[in-house]
Design an enzyme around this catalytic site. Structure first.
Site, PDB file in Angstrom:
ATOM      1  N   CYS A 117      48.621  52.601  16.166  1.00 26.04           N
ATOM      2  CA  CYS A 117      49.516  51.099  16.093  1.00 26.04           C
ATOM      3  C   CYS A 117      49.847  50.861  14.905  1.00 26.04           C
ATOM      4  CB  CYS A 117      48.404  50.456  17.123  1.00 26.04           C
ATOM      5  SG  CYS A 117      49.565  48.414  17.522  1.00 26.04           S
ATOM      6  N   CYS A 119      49.366  46.993  14.406  1.00 27.53           N
ATOM      7  CA  CYS A 119      49.183  45.524  14.036  1.00 27.53           C
ATOM      8  C   CYS A 119      47.993  45.909  12.596  1.00 27.53           C
ATOM      9  CB  CYS A 119      48.082  44.933  15.322  1.00 27.53           C
ATOM     10  SG  CYS A 119      47.567  45.728  15.725  1.00 27.53           S
ATOM     11  N   CYS A 127      52.550  44.032  16.219  1.00 31.94           N
ATOM     12  CA  CYS A 127      52.134  46.252  16.355  1.00 31.94           C
ATOM     13  C   CYS A 127      53.737  47.341  15.525  1.00 31.94           C
ATOM     14  CB  CYS A 127      52.161  46.170  18.086  1.00 31.94           C
ATOM     15  SG  CYS A 127      50.698  45.319  18.200  1.00 31.94           S
ATOM     16  N   LYS A 192      49.067  47.776  29.426  1.00 28.51           N
ATOM     17  CA  LYS A 192      48.473  46.997  28.340  1.00 28.51           C
ATOM     18  C   LYS A 192      48.448  45.359  28.560  1.00 28.51           C
ATOM     19  CE  LYS A 192      47.103  45.973  23.166  1.00 28.51           C
ATOM     20  NZ  LYS A 192      46.565  46.690  21.901  1.00 28.51           N
ATOM     21  N   GLU A 230      55.448  51.380  34.486  1.00 25.44           N
ATOM     22  CA  GLU A 230      54.735  52.134  32.989  1.00 25.44           C
ATOM     23  C   GLU A 230      54.307  53.361  33.264  1.00 25.44           C
ATOM     24  OE1 GLU A 230      55.207  51.171  29.896  1.00 25.44           O
ATOM     25  OE2 GLU A 230      55.729  48.703  29.606  1.00 25.44           O
ATOM     26  N   LYS A 245      44.262  48.253  30.434  1.00 25.79           N
ATOM     27  CA  LYS A 245      43.561  47.985  29.084  1.00 25.79           C
ATOM     28  C   LYS A 245      44.225  46.168  29.496  1.00 25.79           C
ATOM     29  CE  LYS A 245      43.237  46.803  24.291  1.00 25.79           C
ATOM     30  NZ  LYS A 245      43.959  47.207  22.905  1.00 25.79           N
ATOM     31  N   SER A 271      36.771  43.996  23.855  1.00 20.46           N
ATOM     32  CA  SER A 271      35.659  43.091  23.127  1.00 20.46           C
ATOM     33  C   SER A 271      35.395  41.818  23.521  1.00 20.46           C
ATOM     34  CB  SER A 271      36.702  42.499  21.295  1.00 20.46           C
ATOM     35  OG  SER A 271      37.657  42.244  21.666  1.00 20.46           O
TER      36      SER A 271
HETATM   37  C1  PBG Z   1      46.150  46.796  19.346  1.00 21.46           C
HETATM   38  C2  PBG Z   1      44.739  46.335  19.916  1.00 21.46           C
HETATM   39  C3  PBG Z   1      44.415  45.903  20.529  1.00 21.46           C
HETATM   40  C4  PBG Z   1      42.174  46.257  20.798  1.00 21.46           C
HETATM   41  C5  PBG Z   1      42.918  47.801  20.959  1.00 21.46           C
HETATM   42  N1  PBG Z   1      43.734  47.927  19.842  1.00 21.46           N
HETATM   43  C6  PBG Z   1      44.187  44.280  19.833  1.00 21.46           C
HETATM   44  C7  PBG Z   1      46.167  43.908  20.189  1.00 21.46           C
HETATM   45  O1  PBG Z   1      46.378  44.284  20.774  1.00 21.46           O
HETATM   46  O2  PBG Z   1      45.965  42.790  19.618  1.00 21.46           O
HETATM   47  C8  PBG Z   1      41.997  45.338  21.504  1.00 21.46           C
HETATM   48  C9  PBG Z   1      40.513  46.069  21.992  1.00 21.46           C
HETATM   49  C10 PBG Z   1      39.432  45.472  22.510  1.00 21.46           C
HETATM   50  O3  PBG Z   1      39.749  43.610  22.407  1.00 21.46           O
HETATM   51  O4  PBG Z   1      38.212  44.786  22.502  1.00 21.46           O
HETATM   52  N2  PBG Z   1      45.512  47.903  18.061  1.00 21.46           N
END
Ligand code: PBG
Length: 320
Positions: A117, A119, A127, A192, A230, A245, A271
């Site tokens: 990614c 970002c 991203c 996602k 998707e 996710k 998280s």
């Molecule tokens: C983006 C990415 C994110 C997470 C994993 N890959 C953050 C987002 O999309 O803003 C989040 C993982 C988590 O919250 O533990 N590359």
């Protein structure tokens, strides 16, 4: 009363005999953050018990993870510098590329997955590449594919695109194959959601968008049918494993994806899900350990084969 369901709940051994879902250390994937430097092990305030590592400390951490029986890790990079196109994301001497080689050199048997990614590598925190104030899908695909190939070249077993651009799985598959990496798999973050549960991660990975939000590319939390769309697209494009996710607010989606797809399904216990349990435990409002185990088994029961979770080490200590 002939039928008494409680007979099967009478003792621990009976309950174990009829238990429908199991949680094993082999189901777990541990997310790790890597940054430049040496001897670094910086605590992440929003994720108590998690750290940002330099490559050398990371290898020691992975050794410990491996000794607990956890088969796999997923790596996120905090680059030395950011720019509008995220060019450090595909540098052969980038943080993730170096970390992958170091892990594979020292611990070849651990399954290494890399997050693909932009970002974390763009100065605007989106991203993909920005054109006219928007994330440009097709221009982004090229960079994502380059990033994936550079991770494969460093020794990654799987790349995991989390950007939610259309067509990224196919673009990555083609470039991996053209570069001789037919054996490197793709774990697609197929489903996602544009979720506020990523808050603590954005602090940990320093990747919050500097303007707007991610609703133009990540999925609307109100949608379920779209998750199947998707999933089917990513299967057709060549994904090897499908990921949903976040996990706990989307157990219904994990179930539906499990039913619609023949591929292994992974769920990302993100998280915010981790941080909430840690915070409530610290306040003495819940038993964090029990809530963790209940959460993880719920994700398995919903249909996930694999779980990415910051709880992996803690859970492993209880499972083995
Ligand atoms: C983006 C990415 C994110 C997470 C994993 N890959 C953050 C987002 O999309 O803003 C989040 C993982 C988590 O919250 O533990 N590359």
């Amino acid at each position: 009363m002939h039928v008494r369901p409680r007979r099967l709940r009478r003792t621990g051994p009976i309950r174990e005999m009829v238990r429908e879902s199991t949680l094993s250390v082999k189901d777990l994937i541990y997310p790790l953050f890597v940054k430049p430097g040496s001897g670094v092990r910086d605590p992440i305030p929003s994720l108590p018990g998690q750290y940002q590592f330099s490559t050398d400390s990371l290898v020691e951490e992975v050794r410990d993870i491996r000794s607990k029986g956890i088969p796999s890790v997923i790596l996120f990079g905090l680059p030395d510098k950011k720019d509008p196109t995220g060019s450090r994301s595909y540098a052969s001497d980038g943080v993730v590329q170096r970390a992958v080689s170091a892990i594979k050199e020292n611990l070849p048997e651990i399954v290494v997955i890399t997050d693909v990614c932009l970002c974390e590598y763009t100065d605007h925190g989106h991203c993909g590449i920005i054109k006219d104030g928007n994330v440009d899908n097709d221009a982004t695909l090229e960079i994502l594919a380059k990033q994936a190939v550079s991770h494969a070249r460093a020794g990654a077993d799987f790349v995991a695109p989390s950007d939610m651009m259309d067509g990224r799985v196919a673009a990555i598959r083609i470039d991996l194959d053209n570069n001789g990496f037919q054996e490197v798999g793709i774990i697609s973050y197929a489903v996602k959601y544009a979720s506020s549960f990523y808050g603590p991660f954005r602090e940990a990975a320093d990747c919050a968008p500097q303007f707007g939000d991610r609703a133009g590319y990540q999925m609307d939390p109100a949608n379920a049918r779209e998750a199947i769309k998707e999933t089917i697209l990513d299967m057709e494009e060549g994904a090897d494993i499908i990921m949903v996710k976040p996990a706990l607010p989307y157990l219904d989606i994990i179930r539906r994806v499990r039913e619609e797809s023949l591929l292994p399904v992974a769920a990302y216990n993100v998280s915010g899900e981790y941080a909430m349990i840690k915070a409530a435990h610290e306040k003495g409002w819940i038993d964090g350990t029990k809530v963790m185990l209940e959460s993880l088994i719920s994700i398995k029961r919903a249909g996930a084969d694999l779980i990415m979770t910051y709880f992996a080490k803690e859970a492993a200590d209880l499972l083995t």
